[in-house]
Design an enzyme around this catalytic site. Structure first.
Site, short mmCIF file in Angstrom:
data_model
loop_
_atom_site.label_atom_id
_atom_site.label_comp_id
_atom_site.label_asym_id
_atom_site.label_seq_id
_atom_site.Cartn_x
_atom_site.Cartn_y
_atom_site.Cartn_z
N GLY A 281 -8.84 -1.93 -2.74
CA GLY A 281 -8.49 -3.31 -3.04
C GLY A 281 -8.12 -4.13 -1.82
N GLY B 22 0.84 -1.19 0.00
CA GLY B 22 0.00 0.00 0.00
C GLY B 22 0.88 1.24 0.00
N ILE B 23 0.29 2.38 0.34
CA ILE B 23 1.03 3.62 0.35
C ILE B 23 1.09 4.16 1.77
CG2 ILE B 23 -0.97 5.10 -0.11
CD1 ILE B 23 0.88 6.69 -2.03
N GLY B 24 2.20 4.75 2.15
CA GLY B 24 2.33 5.31 3.49
C GLY B 24 3.67 5.02 4.12
N GLY B 25 3.84 5.48 5.35
CA GLY B 25 5.10 5.35 6.04
C GLY B 25 5.51 3.92 6.31
N GLU C 270 -2.02 -2.95 -7.05
CA GLU C 270 -3.00 -2.06 -7.66
C GLU C 270 -2.43 -0.66 -7.81
OE1 GLU C 270 -6.30 -2.16 -5.00
OE2 GLU C 270 -5.39 -0.79 -3.56
#
Length: 444
Positions: free
Chosen positions: A340, A217-220, A242
């Site tokens: 997702g 996913g996205i993030g720290g 995704e």
């Protein structure tokens, strides 16, 4: 066929192009970097003239002119998934959320559930065969275009040309009209990792082994894991995700992602949408090793399971003692979307050697400075349940990992309390006792 002549014939000013929008139309901007900046500005200038125009998009990366410049009489903004900008629009009552699973994204258009009168999509410049690449957003772009009565493309030289396994371009023949833009495709800066993010990442990192395929996913937290991998001796990782962000760029450049041991699309990294830095976009331009694909493929659990040694790492907001997970709202406040998450948890759990992780900080601090636990006795404030307890995967905080698959209610309560902040554990035990999911023999 003279594609250049056709191009010249269909080239319009933004104002001329948006004149085809009529009262009551559904206008689709696509997702993230598909957003047509000049066309949106031109359409916003028709505020007060048009009536009941519904705009549909996802994960806005810059302020939307038709929202910012309209008092609410001409345009209604609708979102499949939300960014920080979109969250503000939702809070202000200037936008509405559409619940969905990303693997079903395209089907809403194919089956007519999401009508499209006008599609406005940003594309890369036309090639010698009259084709425009969809670039950074494959997602459901082809399904949107197929469903549309009229299609306007915003041609932008800063949109990279990206080859896909399918549905990666549109031909000039299928375009109603086009406009040219020099505005840079929007970029986004990856959030910096905190000490807590790095602590959480350290618990997940041992599960990442050479040859496995990653969905980040996205993030720290994902960024922290990426940094750990880049500095490790883990090798020959695959990419199937995704959303591609800068975390993958670092891994590709460090030689950790080669896709050489993938069971599907060997030698090729697969993504559906991308947002990140200009450096990332330039890396993807005419890449031979990374391909785009529709979300109906990327997020299909049956595809994911074939990747076998698959690791999915995403974030969540809160978990209750039953293992229910909220990843998209705080109470009734919409924060993001289902996206997702359920797709990848399902696929990872079905893969023979797959695992799915949902990571979060154990606590959050409110505006008054009071600390609250993100592990709750039970949800009761209208929080949206993203992942049901029947699919709860590995939950991770800075205090460890709670492996929930196959566990009874009392085992789940014990595991989750064990990764809660110590200040809240006694109260959570009392709640578990009241909810009859705590054994007298369970450790305190």
């Amino acid at each position: 066929m003279d594609y250049q002549a056709m191009y010249a014939e269909k080239r319009k000013t933004p104002e001329e192009a948006v004149s085809i929008v009529r009262d009551g139309d559904w206008v689709d901007y696509g997702q993230t970097c598909s957003y047509p900046q000049l066309l949106d500005r031109a359409l916003s200038a028709r505020s007060g003239e048009l009536k009941d125009v519904k705009i549909r998009s996802s994960i806005s990366m810059v302020p939307i002119a038709t929202v910012e410049n309209d008092p609410g009489h001409s345009f209604t903004y609708n979102l499949w998934h939300c960014s920080g900008i979109d969250r503000k629009y939702l809070d202000q009552g200037r936008a509405f959320h559409s619940p969905m699973l990303f693997r079903q994204y395209g089907s809403y258009y194919r089956k007519g559930y999401a009508p499209v009168n006008v599609a406005m999509i940003t594309v890369s410049p036309m090639d010698r065969n009259g084709n425009f690449s969809y670039g950074l957003s494959n997602a459901a772009t082809q399904e949107i275009v197929d469903a549309a009565e009229r299609v306007i493309v915003e041609v932008n030289p800063t949109m990279p040309t990206i080859t896909g396994i399918e549905n990666d371009h549109i031909n000039i023949r299928d375009v109603s009209c086009l406009v040219e833009s020099e505005l840079p495709v929007p970029t986004v800066k990856s959030p910096a990792a905190t000490d807590i993010d790095r602590e959480i990442a350290s618990y997940i990192f041992p599960y990442v082994t050479s040859g496995c395929t990653l969905q980040l996913g996205i993030g720290g937290i994902p960024n922290s894991i990426g940094s750990m991998i880049a500095e490790s001796d883990v090798k020959d990782l695959g990419m199937h995700t995704e959303l591609m962000s800068d975390g993958y760029l670092d891994l590709c450049r460090a030689g950790r992602i080669t896709n050489s041991r993938k069971k599907v699309h060997r030698g090729k990294g697969i993504f559906s949408v991308c947002n990140g830095s200009r450096e990332l976009y330039d890396y993807l331009d005419h890449s031979e090793s990374i391909l785009s694909a529709p979300m109906r493929y990327v997020n299909d659990p049956q595809v994911i399971r074939e990747l076998d040694d698959f690791i999915s790492i995403n974030g969540c907001i809160a978990v209750d003692l039953f293992g229910q997970v909220s990843s998209e709202s705080v109470g009734l406040r919409q924060i993001s979307g289902t996206g997702g998450q359920v797709d990848f948890i399902t696929g990872a759990m079905e893969a023979e050697h797959g695992r799915a992780f949902l990571a979060m900080h154990a606590t959050f601090t409110d505006r008054e400075g009071k600390k609250h636990s993100n592990i709750l006795p039970h949800f009761s404030e209208g929080d949206i349940i993203t992942t049901p307890r029947s699919q709860a995967p590995f939950i991770v905080t800075e205090y460890g990992i709670a492996a929930l698959p196959g566990k009874t209610t009392w085992q789940r309560a014990e595991a989750l309390i064990g990764i809660a902040h110590p200040d809240f554990r006694e109260d959570l035990i009392k709640a578990a006792e009241e909810q009859k999911i705590w054994r007298q023999s369970s450790k305190r």
